[in-house]
Design an enzyme around this catalytic site. Structure first.
Site, PDB file in Angstrom:
ATOM      1  N   GLU A   1     -28.618   6.995 -23.415  1.00  0.00           N
ATOM      2  CA  GLU A   1     -27.263   6.885 -23.923  1.00  0.00           C
ATOM      3  C   GLU A   1     -26.499   5.747 -23.239  1.00  0.00           C
ATOM      4  O   GLU A   1     -26.719   5.472 -22.060  1.00  0.00           O
ATOM      5  CB  GLU A   1     -26.516   8.204 -23.678  1.00  0.00           C
ATOM      6  CG  GLU A   1     -27.295   9.438 -24.151  1.00  0.00           C
ATOM      7  CD  GLU A   1     -26.666  10.721 -23.675  1.00  0.00           C
ATOM      8  OE1 GLU A   1     -25.418  10.804 -23.645  1.00  0.00           O
ATOM      9  OE2 GLU A   1     -27.411  11.653 -23.314  1.00  0.00           O
TER      10      GLU A   1
ATOM     11  N   HIS B   1     -24.748   9.042 -27.874  1.00  0.00           N
ATOM     12  CA  HIS B   1     -25.668  10.060 -27.329  1.00  0.00           C
ATOM     13  C   HIS B   1     -27.026   9.922 -28.038  1.00  0.00           C
ATOM     14  O   HIS B   1     -27.487  10.847 -28.716  1.00  0.00           O
ATOM     15  CB  HIS B   1     -25.046  11.432 -27.574  1.00  0.00           C
ATOM     16  CG  HIS B   1     -25.621  12.550 -26.758  1.00  0.00           C
ATOM     17  ND1 HIS B   1     -26.935  12.620 -26.385  1.00  0.00           N
ATOM     18  CD2 HIS B   1     -25.020  13.664 -26.243  1.00  0.00           C
ATOM     19  CE1 HIS B   1     -27.144  13.725 -25.698  1.00  0.00           C
ATOM     20  NE2 HIS B   1     -25.984  14.382 -25.597  1.00  0.00           N
TER      21      HIS B   1
END
EC number: 5.1.3.15
Length: 281
Positions: free
Chosen positions: A253, A151
């Protein structure tokens, strides 16, 4: 800060990684602004996720494919990993390694929702580029399915002067707007408040006019690119993000999420890798 960290230093760059979540909190090449962003309002507390850096998402993304799973984005990012040490790389960089297995998370919220025997090995390599690699090994006697992602929060000079290049022609969806898939046409130029999933791993360039640099993002083992910026309304609703910090960050991501969740067979390993490097404009 209530959680411990280690600095990985090489002649060309340095990174800081917290043992909780094996969380890369920053990466800075020599003579540059940081490439990995972290909020000034972020909590550094046991059991709390850091707002920024590179959180490891496992074994589900957001609330999971079936929804309702807690905590959001799984338990790996808020559980302490075992630090195995660091070693020099032949090219002059440094690499550090962490380990995680079910016993690490036995007290964590949600751990009982993933009742398999597995092992995670995570390597962070720091030189002219930053490379992170997550190996997931199935040690049980049955297949298991999981979602995973890096992330990654990137630092940009001004989100309104930032463009993503390299996603032209890739299938995508805006999941919180419509379930309809579409094909990205050209560069992604409107990034304020974006929340988009692409059906290809990230191999792209973040063109940052304000900081006069490109950030190259490369990945292997990923089936999705997730691009996110909360915009002013989203940032205002977060206690761990300043109201104006959305202007200096963009999540790009790499992951395997939703219908692209991976199935790992007994005794097999899946590796997800992610590499960042920079060039001047």
């Amino acid at each position: 800060m209530d959680i411990d960290s280690v600095v990985i230093a090489s002649p060309s760059s340095n990174a800081r990684v917290f043992h909780q979540g094996a969380h890369v909190e920053q990466w800075t090449p020599q003579g540059q602004e940081p490439v990995v962003w972290v909020s000034q309002a972020s909590a550094y507390q046991v059991g709390k996720s850091i707002r920024g850096g590179i959180p490891i998402i496992f074994p589900w993304f957001n609330q999971g494919r079936t929804l309702g799973l807690r905590p959001r984005h799984g338990f790996a990012r808020t559980t302490k990993w075992e630090y195995l040490g660091s070693r020099p790389l032949p090219e002059g960089g440094m690499q550090a390694t962490w380990f995680f297995d079910p016993t690490s998370a036995q007290e964590a919220e949600g751990a009982d929702l993933f009742p398999y025997d597995y092992a995670l090995h995570y390597r962070v390599s720091c030189d002219e580029a930053l490379t992170v690699e997550l190996e997931i090994t199935n040690l049980s006697d049955e297949d298991f399915e999981c979602e995973l992602a890096f992330h990654t929060y990137l630092q940009v000079g001004d989100i309104e002067r930032t463009t993503l290049e390299g996603l032209d022609g890739v299938e995508a969806v805006n999941p919180f707007i419509s379930p309809e898939h579409f094909t990205q046409e050209g560069n992604v130029e409107s990034l304020t408040g974006i929340d988009r999933v692409f059906f290809s791993g990230p191999n792209l360039t973040v063109r940052d006019e304000a900081l006069s640099r490109n950030i190259q993002v490369e990945s292997e083992g990923a089936t999705n690119t997730i691009v996110w910026n909360p915009g002013p309304e989203g940032a205002a609703g977060m206690s761990d993000m300043g109201d104006d910090e959305w202007r200096q960050m963009l999540c790009v991501e790499a992951g395997c999420i939703y219908d692209n969740a991976i199935v790992v067979e007994p005794g097999r390993t899946h590796t997800l890798s992610y590499r960042l490097s920079t060039t001047s404009l």
